[in-house]
Design an enzyme around this catalytic site. Structure first.
Site, PDB file in Angstrom:
ATOM      1  N   ARG A 177      18.702  -5.091  11.515  1.00 50.67           N
ATOM      2  CA  ARG A 177      17.351  -5.847  11.013  1.00 50.67           C
ATOM      3  C   ARG A 177      17.203  -7.048  11.792  1.00 50.67           C
ATOM      4  O   ARG A 177      16.753  -8.145  11.170  1.00 50.67           O
ATOM      5  CB  ARG A 177      17.508  -6.095   9.611  1.00 50.67           C
ATOM      6  CG  ARG A 177      17.814  -4.728   8.692  1.00 50.67           C
ATOM      7  CD  ARG A 177      17.062  -5.128   7.111  1.00 50.67           C
ATOM      8  NE  ARG A 177      17.681  -4.124   6.384  1.00 50.67           N
ATOM      9  CZ  ARG A 177      18.374  -4.226   5.330  1.00 50.67           C
ATOM     10  NH1 ARG A 177      19.045  -5.628   4.826  1.00 50.67           N
ATOM     11  NH2 ARG A 177      18.976  -3.225   4.467  1.00 50.67           N
ATOM     12  N   ARG A 192      11.726  -9.683   8.856  1.00 48.62           N
ATOM     13  CA  ARG A 192      11.165 -10.832   8.044  1.00 48.62           C
ATOM     14  C   ARG A 192      11.744 -12.249   8.431  1.00 48.62           C
ATOM     15  O   ARG A 192      11.347 -13.204   8.162  1.00 48.62           O
ATOM     16  CB  ARG A 192      11.269 -10.645   6.611  1.00 48.62           C
ATOM     17  CG  ARG A 192      10.173  -9.639   5.988  1.00 48.62           C
ATOM     18  CD  ARG A 192      10.457  -9.032   4.735  1.00 48.62           C
ATOM     19  NE  ARG A 192      11.812  -8.188   4.522  1.00 48.62           N
ATOM     20  CZ  ARG A 192      12.282  -7.885   3.454  1.00 48.62           C
ATOM     21  NH1 ARG A 192      11.577  -8.090   2.279  1.00 48.62           N
ATOM     22  NH2 ARG A 192      13.303  -6.978   3.327  1.00 48.62           N
ATOM     23  N   ARG A 206       2.583  -8.832  11.410  1.00 47.29           N
ATOM     24  CA  ARG A 206       2.426  -7.634  10.414  1.00 47.29           C
ATOM     25  C   ARG A 206       1.420  -7.938   9.533  1.00 47.29           C
ATOM     26  O   ARG A 206       1.483  -7.265   8.202  1.00 47.29           O
ATOM     27  CB  ARG A 206       3.977  -7.575   9.689  1.00 47.29           C
ATOM     28  CG  ARG A 206       4.766  -6.472  10.526  1.00 47.29           C
ATOM     29  CD  ARG A 206       4.702  -5.125   9.821  1.00 47.29           C
ATOM     30  NE  ARG A 206       4.291  -4.952   8.423  1.00 47.29           N
ATOM     31  CZ  ARG A 206       5.047  -4.973   7.623  1.00 47.29           C
ATOM     32  NH1 ARG A 206       6.264  -5.127   7.540  1.00 47.29           N
ATOM     33  NH2 ARG A 206       4.606  -4.983   6.255  1.00 47.29           N
ATOM     34  N   ASP A 228      11.993   2.953  10.550  1.00 48.91           N
ATOM     35  CA  ASP A 228      12.539   3.036   8.921  1.00 48.91           C
ATOM     36  C   ASP A 228      13.178   4.432   8.726  1.00 48.91           C
ATOM     37  O   ASP A 228      12.445   5.273   9.512  1.00 48.91           O
ATOM     38  CB  ASP A 228      11.509   2.666   7.991  1.00 48.91           C
ATOM     39  CG  ASP A 228      12.233   2.714   6.428  1.00 48.91           C
ATOM     40  OD1 ASP A 228      12.749   1.459   6.293  1.00 48.91           O
ATOM     41  OD2 ASP A 228      12.322   3.669   5.840  1.00 48.91           O
ATOM     42  N   TYR A 244      16.995   9.627  -1.290  1.00 48.20           N
ATOM     43  CA  TYR A 244      15.661   9.068  -1.488  1.00 48.20           C
ATOM     44  C   TYR A 244      14.721   9.968  -2.067  1.00 48.20           C
ATOM     45  O   TYR A 244      13.861   9.709  -2.995  1.00 48.20           O
ATOM     46  CB  TYR A 244      15.158   8.472  -0.129  1.00 48.20           C
ATOM     47  CG  TYR A 244      15.361   6.970   0.069  1.00 48.20           C
ATOM     48  CD1 TYR A 244      15.334   5.695  -0.775  1.00 48.20           C
ATOM     49  CD2 TYR A 244      16.207   6.521   1.253  1.00 48.20           C
ATOM     50  CE1 TYR A 244      15.791   4.348  -0.273  1.00 48.20           C
ATOM     51  CE2 TYR A 244      16.296   5.328   1.753  1.00 48.20           C
ATOM     52  CZ  TYR A 244      16.281   4.403   0.612  1.00 48.20           C
ATOM     53  OH  TYR A 244      16.474   2.923   0.993  1.00 48.20           O
TER      54      TYR A 244
END
Length: 353
Positions: free
Chosen positions: A29, A33, A42, A78, A153
């Site tokens: 990561r 962010r 983004r 992702d 998921y």
């Protein structure tokens, strides 16, 4: 395509068991962010949409390489991207994560689950753009989610704290579970092939949720499928990294899947992790394992922790339990991590040899 020949890339040297000229480091990561430039590009674009926009995908992937001097880029993606590319209804909900249009609970649901049967051109083009900017010392790591994490998921319908519906299917309807895993493997392999054919230099198989399983369940319900994915690209000539969170008790079993490099989260000292891996499948290269929270603790604390982790890795190598070390966090960069702290940590890691 003709794969890049990188004769002086520290990450690839370490992954091959050679001695790099500096400790290679990249962070899970690292693109995202924590970077103000990421938040800017983004704006107004959904996470999944950005993964299918080649120029944006390349820009986001390269941002931390330019800023932090890490030794590898990790493809911005992702784990649900191949599901989306196959036609599965999924969106990433801010603050929650991937959420399915509908959960997969029955054999009929599984039989109707789309399979990715084509390369993902947008991702391939993004990779070509990234490779055009990377230097010969910087590797590009591709990645895919492991089938257990994708299956969870799908079965839960989104993120889960306990994975109870997933575990219930495993034990109450094992044939249904295995059918789901069989259905997912071709999609994962096709997405991995997209990245390999486009020129990635290494890959990582993320099994984010495997740490919720017992070793017995992992061996019966998960390991055979991870083996198949890693075997599919054996001989391609790129190092394979395998990582899961909270998997200290599973390190031996996970190492049997066949990767050259084993990622270790921050909970297990690297030398102890190496002993578990060596006992199960022979010595491998270690990746890890600074606690992501340490990036908030200041330079002195990071310096101490980096020195400790390097010493553990060196001890494992000296003991014959490991063949090399790639520095990383024990999980991903936390979203509110100051970007300057990441840059400083990389400099410390590179300068402490």
């Amino acid at each position: 395509m003709t794969r890049r020949t990188l004769s002086d890339a520290p990450l690839l040297d370490a992954a091959a068991g050679r001695t790099p000229d500096r400790t290679p480091v990249w962070f899970m990561r690292q693109a995202g962010r924590s970077l103000p430039e990421y938040r800017k590009v983004r704006e107004g674009i959904s996470m999944l949409d950005s993964c299918f926009m080649p120029e944006l995908l390349a820009e986001i992937t390269m941002q931390p390489v330019r800023r932090h001097d890490v030794d590898a880029a990790i493809l911005f993606s992702d784990i649900v991207v191949p599901l989306k590319a196959a036609g599965v209804g999924v969106e990433i909900v801010p603050g929650r994560g991937p959420v399915m249009d509908r959960a997969i609970r029955t054999r009929a649901d599984i039989d109707a689950l789309p399979i990715l049967d084509h390369e993902v051109d947008e991702v391939a083009e993004g990779i070509r753009l990234i490779l055009g900017e990377l230097t010969d010392r910087q590797a590009l790591i591709g990645f895919v989610g492991a089938p257990f994490t994708l299956a969870s998921y799908l079965v839960e319908g989104g993120p889960s704290k306990n994975h109870q519906t997933t575990k219930a299917m495993m034990h109450a309807e094992p044939e249904t579970w295995h059918a789901l895993m069989e259905r997912l493997v071709p999609t994962i392999i096709t997405f991995l092939r997209t990245q390999i054919d486009a020129g990635i230099d290494a890959m990582q198989l993320f099994d984010s949720w495997a740490g919720f399983l017992t070793e017995a369940d992992y061996r019966e319900f998960v390991l055979p499928y991870s083996i198949r994915i890693l075997q599919e690209i054996n001989g391609v000539g790129i190092p394979r990294i395998h990582f899961g969170v909270g998997t200290g008790e599973l390190l031996g079993a996970m190492s049997e899947a066949g990767s050259e490099v084993m990622g270790v989260d921050w909970r297990v000292p690297l030398d102890r992790a190496a002993e578990r891996i060596h006992a199960a499948s022979g010595p491998k290269v270690l990746q890890g394992n600074l606690d992501p929270a340490m990036l908030f603790a200041g330079r002195d604390a990071v310096t101490r922790e980096v020195a400790r982790i390097k010493a553990e890795a060196a001890r494992a190598i000296d003991n014959g339990d490991a063949t090399g070390h790639i520095f990383n966090l024990g999980h991903g960069v936390l979203p509110d991590t100051p970007a300057e702290a990441i840059t400083e940590a990389v400099a410390i890691i590179h300068g402490e040899d």
